[in-house]
Design an enzyme around this catalytic site. Structure first.
Site, short mmCIF file in Angstrom:
data_model
loop_
_atom_site.label_atom_id
_atom_site.label_comp_id
_atom_site.label_asym_id
_atom_site.label_seq_id
_atom_site.Cartn_x
_atom_site.Cartn_y
_atom_site.Cartn_z
CD GLU A 176 -2.73 1.12 2.55
OE1 GLU A 176 -2.63 0.19 3.37
OE2 GLU A 176 -3.47 2.10 2.70
NE ARG A 233 3.75 -7.77 10.15
CZ ARG A 233 3.20 -7.03 9.19
NH1 ARG A 233 2.23 -7.52 8.44
NH2 ARG A 233 3.60 -5.81 8.98
CE LYS A 250 3.79 0.10 3.64
NZ LYS A 250 2.37 -0.15 3.56
P1 ATP Z 1 2.85 -1.94 7.33
O1 ATP Z 1 2.22 -2.21 8.64
O2 ATP Z 1 4.28 -1.63 7.42
O3 ATP Z 1 2.08 -0.94 6.51
P2 ATP Z 1 1.61 -3.87 5.73
O4 ATP Z 1 1.59 -5.35 5.86
O5 ATP Z 1 0.36 -3.14 5.96
O6 ATP Z 1 2.79 -3.34 6.60
P3 ATP Z 1 1.75 -3.60 2.92
O7 ATP Z 1 2.18 -2.38 2.21
O8 ATP Z 1 0.35 -4.00 2.84
O9 ATP Z 1 2.24 -3.41 4.39
O10 ATP Z 1 2.70 -4.83 2.56
C1 ATP Z 1 3.03 -5.28 1.29
C2 ATP Z 1 3.47 -6.71 1.42
O11 ATP Z 1 4.58 -6.81 2.30
C3 ATP Z 1 2.36 -7.56 1.99
O12 ATP Z 1 2.24 -8.75 1.25
C4 ATP Z 1 2.80 -7.82 3.39
O13 ATP Z 1 2.32 -9.04 3.85
C5 ATP Z 1 4.32 -7.78 3.28
N1 ATP Z 1 4.91 -7.38 4.54
C6 ATP Z 1 4.68 -6.23 5.21
N2 ATP Z 1 5.33 -6.22 6.38
C7 ATP Z 1 6.01 -7.40 6.45
C8 ATP Z 1 6.87 -7.99 7.43
N3 ATP Z 1 7.16 -7.37 8.57
N4 ATP Z 1 7.38 -9.21 7.16
C9 ATP Z 1 7.09 -9.83 6.02
N5 ATP Z 1 6.29 -9.34 5.07
C10 ATP Z 1 5.75 -8.14 5.28
MG MG Z 2 -0.81 -1.71 5.82
#
Ligand code: ATP
Ligand code: MG
Length: 551
Positions: free
Chosen positions: A30, A257, A267
């Site tokens: 995102e 994760r 983020k």
């Molecule tokens: P954040 O909380 O940092 O926004 P998110 O999971 O909401 O993390 P996204 O932008 O939706 O972030 O993530 C894009 C991809 O990266 C998704 O498939 C998510 O599962 C993966 N991802 C995000 N954070 C992690 C993590 N800590 N470890 C492994 N994969 C991750």
């Molecule tokens: Mg997110």
């Protein structure tokens, strides 16, 4: 190292059985912030398995929430993926599919699998039920399809305000899985979107957009993190009821994760650290965003190697931050040229050398790799050593310099401290030492041994530089930025950045970004890509030689 994990085994089986003839994956961030080390794990996995199998991987921006998303983030995300070492020939946006998603929603209404709910958001959420009690069906659940279609078209046309109507899937309000209790598919939002502008005032929800984007792109293996495990039945349901002709049916697999100790890998939470000025921005070198790690001096190979070492499994990972440091140390210990820098200079006059003494001493750029060559260190009557390498009244096992004691200057001679000159504050301001002219390193004199060796630079020939010495941003291994207790100020390390006015050996005058050195006995350093210039050198400490995380 060839990676082997449960996902790679599933993919190998699917190719062997003929279930799939190729591999198509996607990395779907995102664009609401900069990527962090957790994303690196997902990038290495998605782009990695595609490359290993001659397949392809989409970089798909999950831009279904128009309020949080910014072009800066979109650009930074692609830069970071490329920097990490992966090409992005296939860049898409969930918003590219808004027209298709809208058609699919109308199809689902027509087949009785979706309805417009005119209840308030509060009522919908209250009627959702709990983990132990079933939900209550909406009074609008049995609206005739034509009425639903009419209302949905009016939602799209802008006849309703935010929150007045939603489109919901019609699944099962008694399902033990709350995600299947008639989840919301579309909501009204009168907000301009970064890409589609004012074309839409209804936006699809994550599950709908994500599942159907996977289907439309022909994704074979949709890899996401474990918190989406409970969404998988909905993912399947949406595929089944989309009306799409699924020549390739994607399947979702969940992996754990990556969480890094003493750091924040989210983020949203990084954004809050920036807002509260605990750090200066997304690329503040104390963060573990990819742009911060890059600026700090972590090469992409180190991050890829780190991801390979932590591996992919079905459980959440809490990895000690020292493991990231270990990889960078392993890499740089092998590859980084050595140099000398003095962080807190203490002046030393070598009294038995003539005023104009000058010689150049050869020094190997790497102790174990002669092919990395050597350089010449200017040596003269006045030098600097590290203030902490001298103690007037040291404890018994202090092997560096003391009054009357001897120490070897690295790559040079043995010196003896003859006299300590004190400043007005009573602290040592200057040492008067004698040099043993027969003790030169590399020659016959190298045979004379003393217990300690210290680094140094020639005062007149050294160059000034600012060193930024980083320590862990958090004092606690698992910072809690959500509950408000303990307050952030108690969790953040107030000494996470120390700025030192150092003196460097002159060979570093032309140091450029993307180069790193081991400053002997101090750690690994690289010029700060944003603030350093040839006339004002600024180095970041990538990592100290010993763990920053020792208790
Ligand atoms: P954040 O909380 O940092 O926004 P998110 O999971 O909401 O993390 P996204 O932008 O939706 O972030 O993530 C894009 C991809 O990266 C998704 O498939 C998510 O599962 C993966 N991802 C995000 N954070 C992690 C993590 N800590 N470890 C492994 N994969 C991750
Ligand atoms: Mg997110």
């Amino acid at each position: 190292m060839v990676a082997d994990d449960f996902i790679r085994r599933i993919i190998a089986d699917d190719l062997a059985s003929g279930k799939h003839s190729g591999v198509v994956t996607r990395f779907p961030p995102e664009p609401n912030g900069f990527l962090h080390i957790g994303h690196a794990k997902s990038i290495c996995l998605n782009f990695g398995v595609a490359a290993e199998n001659g397949g392809s991987c989409y970089l798909r921006y999950d831009d279904t929430n128009p309020v949080a998303e910014e072009q800066t983030f979109v650009d930074a995300i692609r830069d970071d993926v490329n920097w990490l070492g992966f090409d992005t020939p296939l860049v898409t946006h969930a918003s590219d599919y808004f027209p298709r998603l809208y058609e699919i929603a109308e199809h689902m209404i027509g087949t009785g699998h979706a309805f417009v709910d005119s209840s308030s958001a509060d009522k919908i959420s209250a009627d959702r039920g709990t983990l132990t009690s079933p939900g209550r069906p909406s009074p609008y659940r049995d609206r005739p399809a034509q009425e639903n279609l009419d209302l949905f078209r009016r939602m799209r046309a802008g006849d309703f305000g935010d929150g007045e109507q939603v489109l919901r899937a019609r699944i099962d309000m008694a399902s033990p899985n709350i995600n299947l209790r008639d989840p919301v598919l579309y909501r009204v939002r009168h907000v301009a979107h970064a890409r589609t502008g004012r074309d839409w005032c209804i936006y699809p929800m994550y599950d709908l957009a994500h599942t159907l984007s996977d289907a439309l792109e022909g994704i074979t293996h949709s890899l996401c993190t474990l918190e989406f495990e409970d969404h998988r039945p909905l993912y399947e349901w949406l595929l089944d009821h989309s009306g799409l002709d699924l020549r390739t049916r994607p399947r979702q697999y969940e992996f754990g994760r990556l969480n890094l100790g003493h750091a924040v890998t989210s983020k949203r939470r990084v954004a809050s650290l920036i807002r509260t000025q605990a750090v200066e921005g997304w690329d503040d070198p104390r963060l573990v965003t990819l742009s911060a790690l890059r600026r700090r001096g972590y090469p992409p190979e180190v991050l890829r190697e780190f991801c390979a070492r932590v591996g992919v499994s079905r459980s959440e990972q809490m990895i000690g931050a020292d493991q990231l440091e270990t990889v960078v140390r392993d890499e740089f210990n092998r590859d980084a040229p050595r140099a000398m820098a003095v962080v807190r200079p203490l002046k030393v006059v070598l009294t038995n050398l003539p005023e104009n003494h000058f010689e150049e001493l050869p020094a190997n750029n790497h102790p174990k790799r002669p092919e990395m060559g050597s350089r010449k260190l200017p040596f003269s009557r006045v030098i600097y050593i590290e203030r902490t390498d001298f103690m007037e009244d040291p404890p018994r096992r202090f092997f560096r310099l003391r009054p009357g004691g001897e120490v070897r200057l690295r790559n040079a001679y043995i010196i003896r401290c003859e006299e300590v000159v004190h400043g007005a504050d009573g602290e040592p301001a200057e040492l008067h030492c004698s040099v043993d002219p027969y003790s030169r390193s590399g020659g016959e004199g190298a045979r004379r041994k003393v217990k300690g060796t210290v680094h140094w630079v020639s005062a007149a020939h050294s160059i000034p530089a600012e060193l930024r010495l980083y320590r862990p941003l958090f004092k606690v291994e698992r910072p809690d930025l959500d509950s408000g207790t303990p307050p952030l100020s108690e969790q953040v390390n107030s000494r996470s950045l120390e700025v030192a006015a150092a003196r460097l050996e002159p060979s570093l005058a032309n140091a450029g970004p993307d180069e790193a050195w081991q400053f002997e006995r101090l750690g690994y350093f690289t010029p700060d890509s944003r603030d350093s210039s040839p006339s004002a050198l600024i180095f970041n400490r990538i990592a100290p030689l010993r763990s920053s995380y020792a208790s």
